[in-house]
Scaffold this motif. Structure first.
Motif, PDB file in Angstrom:
ATOM      1  N   TRP A   1      15.017  79.888 -18.280  1.00 35.74           N
ATOM      2  CA  TRP A   1      15.487  79.884 -19.669  1.00 35.74           C
ATOM      3  C   TRP A   1      16.726  80.753 -19.834  1.00 35.74           C
ATOM      4  CZ3 TRP A   1      10.103  81.083 -22.139  1.00 35.74           C
ATOM      5  CH2 TRP A   1       9.312  79.939 -22.103  1.00 35.74           C
ATOM      6  N   PHE A   2      16.723  81.913 -19.175  1.00 36.46           N
ATOM      7  CA  PHE A   2      17.818  82.869 -19.332  1.00 36.46           C
ATOM      8  C   PHE A   2      18.838  82.799 -18.202  1.00 36.46           C
ATOM      9  CE2 PHE A   2      14.385  84.713 -21.885  1.00 36.46           C
ATOM     10  CZ  PHE A   2      15.053  84.858 -23.083  1.00 36.46           C
ATOM     11  N   ARG A   3      18.618  81.874 -17.273  1.00 37.62           N
ATOM     12  CA  ARG A   3      19.527  81.670 -16.138  1.00 37.62           C
ATOM     13  C   ARG A   3      19.783  82.957 -15.353  1.00 37.62           C
ATOM     14  NH1 ARG A   3      22.956  77.786 -19.785  1.00 37.62           N
ATOM     15  NH2 ARG A   3      21.861  75.852 -19.327  1.00 37.62           N
ATOM     16  N   VAL A   4      18.665  83.622 -15.017  1.00 35.65           N
ATOM     17  CA  VAL A   4      18.732  84.816 -14.175  1.00 35.65           C
ATOM     18  C   VAL A   4      17.752  84.639 -13.026  1.00 35.65           C
ATOM     19  CG1 VAL A   4      19.405  86.344 -16.074  1.00 35.65           C
ATOM     20  CG2 VAL A   4      16.988  86.052 -15.525  1.00 35.65           C
ATOM     21  N   ASP A   5      17.843  85.514 -12.052  1.00 36.19           N
ATOM     22  CA  ASP A   5      16.925  85.471 -10.927  1.00 36.19           C
ATOM     23  C   ASP A   5      15.536  85.919 -11.370  1.00 36.19           C
ATOM     24  OD1 ASP A   5      16.911  85.206  -7.841  1.00 36.19           O
ATOM     25  OD2 ASP A   5      15.782  87.054  -8.257  1.00 36.19           O
ATOM     26  N   ARG A   6      14.533  85.366 -10.735  1.00 31.85           N
ATOM     27  CA  ARG A   6      13.148  85.722 -11.064  1.00 31.85           C
ATOM     28  C   ARG A   6      12.890  87.230 -10.929  1.00 31.85           C
ATOM     29  NH1 ARG A   6       7.846  82.961  -8.286  1.00 31.85           N
ATOM     30  NH2 ARG A   6       6.334  84.266  -9.359  1.00 31.85           N
ATOM     31  N   SER A   7      13.533  87.855  -9.964  1.00 29.50           N
ATOM     32  CA  SER A   7      13.335  89.293  -9.767  1.00 29.50           C
ATOM     33  C   SER A   7      13.821  90.097 -10.973  1.00 29.50           C
ATOM     34  CB  SER A   7      14.037  89.769  -8.494  1.00 29.50           C
ATOM     35  OG  SER A   7      15.439  89.620  -8.625  1.00 29.50           O
TER      36      SER A   7
ATOM     37  N   ARG B   1       2.810  82.075 -19.204  1.00 32.61           N
ATOM     38  CA  ARG B   1       3.975  81.314 -18.746  1.00 32.61           C
ATOM     39  C   ARG B   1       4.827  80.742 -19.868  1.00 32.61           C
ATOM     40  NH1 ARG B   1       0.043  80.912 -14.840  1.00 32.61           N
ATOM     41  NH2 ARG B   1       0.787  81.152 -12.724  1.00 32.61           N
ATOM     42  N   SER B   2       4.407  80.920 -21.097  1.00 28.93           N
ATOM     43  CA  SER B   2       5.205  80.392 -22.204  1.00 28.93           C
ATOM     44  C   SER B   2       4.987  81.261 -23.437  1.00 28.93           C
ATOM     45  CB  SER B   2       4.782  78.950 -22.517  1.00 28.93           C
ATOM     46  OG  SER B   2       3.502  78.940 -23.125  1.00 28.93           O
ATOM     47  N   PRO B   3       5.890  81.195 -24.397  1.00 27.65           N
ATOM     48  CA  PRO B   3       5.686  81.942 -25.641  1.00 27.65           C
ATOM     49  C   PRO B   3       4.365  81.560 -26.323  1.00 27.65           C
ATOM     50  CG  PRO B   3       7.957  81.224 -25.497  1.00 27.65           C
ATOM     51  CD  PRO B   3       7.222  80.563 -24.366  1.00 27.65           C
TER      52      PRO B   3
END
Length: 50
Positions: free
Chosen positions: A4-10, A37-39
């Motif tokens: 969603w935020f286009r970042v790495d999972r870490s 896993r979801s809002p």
């Protein structure tokens, strides 16, 4: 969330590990074995546990 935020999972894992103690100080704890896993899952979980 990482997608969603286009970042790495870490990055998400690190943020969660930083935020968890702050929430705990205010009485909001989520067991480490709970996977939200979801809002909608967060809302459902908080509705059950307060």
């Amino acid at each position: 969330m990482a997608c969603w935020f286009r970042v790495d999972r870490s990055t998400i894992t690190r943020a969660i590990n930083e935020i968890r103690p702050l929430l705990a100080e205010r009485g909001c704890t989520i067991s480490r074995d709970v996977r939200l896993r979801s809002p909608a899952e967060v809302v459902d979980h908080l509705g059950v546990t307060g």
